[in-house]
Design a protein around this motif. Sequence first.
Motif, PDB file in Angstrom:
ATOM      1  N   UNK A 156      91.684  24.435  49.496  1.00  0.00           N
ATOM      2  CA  UNK A 156      91.614  23.447  50.572  1.00  0.00           C
ATOM      3  C   UNK A 156      90.560  23.835  51.605  1.00  0.00           C
ATOM      4  N   UNK A 157      90.409  25.127  51.843  1.00  0.00           N
ATOM      5  CA  UNK A 157      89.360  25.585  52.764  1.00  0.00           C
ATOM      6  C   UNK A 157      87.972  25.248  52.221  1.00  0.00           C
ATOM      7  N   UNK A 158      87.781  25.402  50.918  1.00  0.00           N
ATOM      8  CA  UNK A 158      86.482  25.053  50.328  1.00  0.00           C
ATOM      9  C   UNK A 158      86.221  23.556  50.373  1.00  0.00           C
ATOM     10  N   UNK A 159      87.256  22.770  50.124  1.00  0.00           N
ATOM     11  CA  UNK A 159      87.108  21.312  50.193  1.00  0.00           C
ATOM     12  C   UNK A 159      86.761  20.892  51.621  1.00  0.00           C
ATOM     13  N   UNK A 160      87.371  21.540  52.598  1.00  0.00           N
ATOM     14  CA  UNK A 160      87.088  21.186  53.994  1.00  0.00           C
ATOM     15  C   UNK A 160      85.644  21.514  54.355  1.00  0.00           C
ATOM     16  N   UNK A 161      85.121  22.604  53.787  1.00  0.00           N
ATOM     17  CA  UNK A 161      83.735  22.968  54.053  1.00  0.00           C
ATOM     18  C   UNK A 161      82.802  21.914  53.456  1.00  0.00           C
TER      19      UNK A 161
END
Length: 84
Positions: free
Chosen positions: A54-59
């Motif tokens: 989810x952190x990568x998707x947010x980036x």
Amino acid sequence: MFGMIMVGALLLLIALAIAWAVLGVHALLLGRMPGHRLPRLVRQPRVWGAGALLMLVSWNQGSPTLLVIGIGLVALGHVMKPAR
């Protein structure tokens, strides 16, 4: 010279993002962390993996809300007691 440093920093950032994605997918799908140290640090690997992805998707999306939720899930993966 400055351009080469920027290219190197960008390549390092991309390599770290790929490694983070691999760790997240591994934890989410297999339910365990690779290596010797990570399994001792992460109590809930699936929660941790979901947060990491989810952190990568947010980036990629530029969404601070998804980033905060991802960081929260990664933190929960570290502190939640395993279900018995």
